[in-house]
Design an enzyme around this catalytic site. Structure first.
Site, mmCIF file in Angstrom:
data_model
loop_
_atom_site.group_PDB
_atom_site.id
_atom_site.type_symbol
_atom_site.label_atom_id
_atom_site.label_comp_id
_atom_site.label_asym_id
_atom_site.label_seq_id
_atom_site.Cartn_x
_atom_site.Cartn_y
_atom_site.Cartn_z
ATOM 1 N N ASP A 102 0.794 -1.230 0.000
ATOM 2 C CA ASP A 102 0.000 0.000 0.000
ATOM 3 C C ASP A 102 0.823 1.275 0.000
ATOM 4 O O ASP A 102 0.314 2.338 -0.322
ATOM 5 C CB ASP A 102 -0.808 0.042 1.316
ATOM 6 C CG ASP A 102 -2.112 -0.688 1.179
ATOM 7 O OD1 ASP A 102 -2.525 -0.953 0.050
ATOM 8 O OD2 ASP A 102 -2.711 -0.979 2.237
HETATM 9 C C1 GLC Z 1 -1.808 -3.892 5.242
HETATM 10 C C2 GLC Z 1 -3.013 -3.841 4.348
HETATM 11 C C3 GLC Z 1 -2.832 -4.729 3.143
HETATM 12 C C4 GLC Z 1 -1.539 -4.440 2.464
HETATM 13 C C5 GLC Z 1 -0.366 -4.522 3.434
HETATM 14 C C6 GLC Z 1 0.945 -4.150 2.814
HETATM 15 O O1 GLC Z 1 -1.724 -5.144 5.832
HETATM 16 O O2 GLC Z 1 -4.171 -4.251 5.029
HETATM 17 O O3 GLC Z 1 -3.909 -4.571 2.254
HETATM 18 O O4 GLC Z 1 -1.377 -5.360 1.414
HETATM 19 O O5 GLC Z 1 -0.623 -3.660 4.523
HETATM 20 O O6 GLC Z 1 1.037 -2.795 2.511
#
Ligand code: GLC
Length: 802
Positions: free
Chosen positions: A493
């Site tokens: 993210d």
């Molecule tokens: C958090 C989010 C997930 C994402 C991960 C890595 O766990 O919920 O959707 O893939 O972070 O950024």
């Protein structure tokens, strides 16, 4: 330093010191009704939606010593000596002689001894109930008589959880309570915001006779609110004021006088906290009006869990693996299935910040389909209904309204799509079909999401069509190099690159989704589609190897200008785990590059506490890279041990046949093994955390964000399907172990498509992988897939490696 121990016989973790380094929680109930209960009896509860229908008021940022939504006070008078304490330690903080919090499968049992009174309180949500039930037994263990008042308490939140904190104008004017006595003096107090009185109310009551009650927090704490939760002034008096709050901060305290307990005598108190339509409140109370009824409901809950866990049980030489795979990991998978990333101590379930995540829940389903099939299928259907007609998906939705939004990408006006979300649903539906084989699902029609059209007006397509559009979206959204566009972000993210940046992980995810679809289309007789997808797989494999191979490993991203991230040419963020593991999961690792990139992961990214997401960390904020650089090096996505990525490496290692390394990676992150090093680790040892600080951070080894993480689903898959190698396929159960050479044998029992498989795997030659023979109910099988047409319900399977 230890705060408790595993009691594998009772499938509980036992916390023996309530002063854990951070709050250690358990989940009770489901998203339909339930929430979090912590080690000192505080409970954050909601019904169907923590943001829009919250019940108890818990402010996670307050110090651990504070009151959290619910508690019980005990007022004792022993020969004139008066005392006040809580059987949960907090919020009175009176020193105790013994404390034990048994973290059970959807129940919490707290046993304590303070002031000569032994308390045993079990907290749970009965199956299918809209209520939390507490059954408490108090025993006088001293040799003098004691007079005991029991005062259970709950503090309410406004149903709109965020407004509770942002609006002190509307909220307090609406909050009210009403008392309903019965002739036997049992009492239930209902609470609602004024607009809800005719639809649904919260209620808190007891079948025991009640002396008096309080619903106004100011009156309860006393001194115009300057009294404290540790010692509410109202409890200095004999009776509570029987005030029905008409506004303000509302709560309910019930004064239950249990009279004199002679030495050795016990008394039981039941409380029920729920939400229902006003005229069904009493029937909910009636369901739990006796000890017998409550214990029956508890036994039902235990049965549910023994049936659920029976789906997969193993006996291996590793006790820590057995404990995780047999109990705690499937338990966490069921929890993530229920709560997605909506409500935890880290995801606070306020406003529209987090909801049911599209990618998150698609992955959660994969860990839960064997355990809770109906619920998994229902979730899959909801997820498909927030996929858009162009094949991409909304990032999250809210179950009460089924409205969806674009998650954090709303911050960017021009890019409101995550490049990966939609691909996860292909993996999830395929996994569902491998488990259950009901291919009719592919023909079920589901609407595509639209923000502007009413449900009836929305375009619909079969599930198969939804999956095809997901693949199509990626095929037609590639950048200059021919790799898929990143959009706002992919799985990670926090890497948010401007313009038409490209993602090598999405290329691999697309590859893996294509592999799943090829298998599926072949199986359902759509060879035309399978052939086209084979070509797409081959095409993307070529592009990926041409563009992403940097001579040492696979690059992770390219900026719009074609600059790499995750290449040895970079100074920081030189190597990213996911570009390596996913290349192998997608069968994209051309020319023997698989083992080479796995070796690079081992050399550059592995630590004793787990594999880091990338290295080295970015050492300053850089808006061009985005959120990842808001973290210091070693934290979260900036070179932290982001646990979710570890099982992908484990699975990739098993695909390379390297059972020793796969197990080592599994074992080094087993939270059960952290029980001894809590001064470093701090978080609950009975579930996986999302992240552990990496070795660039001074607090290397510190874990946070437990419970709601994709780590649960993937580690469950990695252990059960790839290390122990009991893997569902469209054609049946396949046995393909990849284990440490020292394991001489292990056993698995598995319910699969209505049959109970009893599998014994023998490893006489001390190998890592490879199967020489499989004997099924006495008959030799061909290949590694157990035939589905065996008549017997019990299938005894003997596997010899070789
Ligand atoms: C958090 C989010 C997930 C994402 C991960 C890595 O766990 O919920 O959707 O893939 O972070 O950024």
């Amino acid at each position: 330093m230890q705060y408790g121990f595993f009691d594998d016989n009772s499938q509980e973790y036992v916390i023996t010191n309530p002063k854990t380094p951070v709050k250690w929680v358990n989940y009770i109930g489901t998203l339909d009704f339930g929430g979090i209960v912590d080690q000192t009896g505080g409970a954050l509860l909601c019904r169907k939606d923590p943001a829009l229908n919250r019940i108890t008021k818990v402010i996670p940022q307050l110090p651990a010593s504070d009151f959290r939504g619910t508690t019980t006070y005990l007022k004792a008078n022993r020969g004139g000596e008066k005392s006040l304490h809580s059987p949960f330690f907090s919020p009175c903080l009176v020193p105790y002689d013994r404390y034990e919090c048994r973290v059970g499968l959807s129940y919490q049992k707290i046993v304590s001894v303070t002031k000569g009174i032994r308390s045993e309180v079990t907290i749970f949500v009965p199956l299918g109930a809209q209520a939390e039930v507490r059954i408490a037994r108090f025993t006088n263990i001293e040799d003098t008589a004691v007079e005991l008042d029991v005062i259970p308490v709950v503090e309410y939140s406004h149903f709109d959880a965020l407004k509770q904190f942002t609006n002190a104008d509307w909220v307090p004017q609406t909050m009210q309570c009403k008392a309903h006595w019965k002739e036997n003096r049992s009492l239930v107090v209902s609470q609602a915001a004024f607009m809800k009185w005719n639809s649904e109310v919260n209620f808190f009551g007891t079948p025991q006779a009640v002396d008096s009650f309080e619903t106004d927090r100011q009156c309860f704490l006393g001194e115009n609110g300057y009294g404290s939760w540790a010692h509410p002034k109202a409890l200095d008096g004999e009776h509570l004021s029987n005030t029905e709050a008409l506004r303000g901060d509302v709560m309910t305290a019930l004064m239950i006088k249990r009279g004199v307990l002679e030495p050795g005598a016990s008394t039981t108190v039941i409380t029920v906290l729920g939400q229902a339509e006003p005229n069904s409140v009493q029937s909910w109370m009636d369901r739990y009006q006796s000890e017998e009824l409550v214990l029956e409901a508890l036994a039902e809950l235990k049965q549910y869990w023994s049936k659920t866990l029976a789906v997969f049980q193993c006996e291996t030489p590793s006790e820590a693996l057995n404990s995780m795979v047999n109990v705690h990991n499937p338990r966490q998978c069921q929890t993530t299935l229920n709560w997605s990333r909506y409500l935890s101590l880290y995801q606070l379930g306020l406003g529209s910040d987090r909801g049911i995540g599209f990618r998150d829940s698609s992955q959660d389903v994969m860990g839960a389909i064997a355990l809770v099939p109906e619920q998994s299928k229902a979730l899959l259907m909801d997820l498909l209904s927030v996929q858009k007609a162009d094949g991409s998906a909304m990032h999250q939705y809210f179950p009460l309204t089924m409205e969806a939004n674009e998650g954090d990408s709303r911050e960017e006006s021009d890019k409101q799509t995550y490049g990966d979300d939609h691909l996860w649903i292909v993996l999830a539906v395929s996994a569902y079909l491998r488990e259950h084989g009901d291919h009719d699902l592919l023909q079920v029609e589901v609407p595509f999401y639209s923000k502007t059209l009413e449900l009836a007006q929305r375009e619909r397509g079969t599930v198969l069509e939804h999956l095809m559009r997901a693949l199509d979206y990626t095929k037609h959204h590639c950048g200059k190099k021919g790799l898929p566009l990143l959009g706002f972000a992919d799985w990670n993210d926090t890497v948010n690159l401007a313009g038409e940046a490209e993602s090598c992980m999405i290329a691999c995810m697309y590859g893996k989704a294509l592999l799943d679809m090829i298998e599926l289309c072949d199986h359902i007789g759509r060879q035309d589609l399978a052939a086209a997808y084979r070509q797409d797989h081959q095409d993307m494999k070529v592009v990926f190897n041409r563009e992403a191979w940097n001579g040492k490993w696979y690059t992770r991203y390219f900026t719009e200008d074609g600059e790499p991230l995750g290449s040895h040419e970079n100074e920081q963020g030189q190597i990213y785990t996911n570009a390596q593991s996913w290349a192998i999961l997608a069968n994209f690792d051309a020319e023997g590059r698989g083992e080479k990139v796995m070796d690079a992961v081992r050399e550059k990214l592995n630590t004793k506490f787990g594999i880091k997401l990338s290295a080295p960390g970015y050492d300053r904020f850089d808006p061009e890279k985005g959120g990842v650089t808001t973290y210091p090096p070693g934290a979260k996505e900036n070179g932290g041990i982001f646990l979710h990525s570890n099982p992908w490496v484990i699975i990739a290692e098993t695909k390379c046949g390297r059972g020793e390394v796969a197990f080592e990676y599994y074992d080094q992150i087993n939270p059960a093994a952290k029980n001894e090093i809590m001064e470093t680790y701090e978080a609950e040892p009975y579930c996986y955390p999302q992240n552990i600080l990496g070795d660039e951070h001074p607090q290397f080894g510190l874990a946070r964000n437990t419970w709601l993480s994709g780590t649960a689903s993937w580690l469950y898959q990695a252990a059960s399907q790839h290390i122990l190698g009991v893997r569902p396929t469209l054609k049946g159960l396949c046995i393909d172990p990849c284990i440490p050479a020292a394991w001489k044998s292990y056993k698995v029992t598995r319910w699969y498509r209505g049959k109970h498989y009893h599998i014994e795997v023998h490893n006489p030659e001390g190998l890592h992988s490879g199967v020489k023979s499989i004997v099924c109910n006495g008959e030799e099988c061909e290949g590694a897939v157990l035939p589905l047409d065996i008549e017997a319900k019990d299938v005894h399977v003997v596997v010899t490696m070789g």
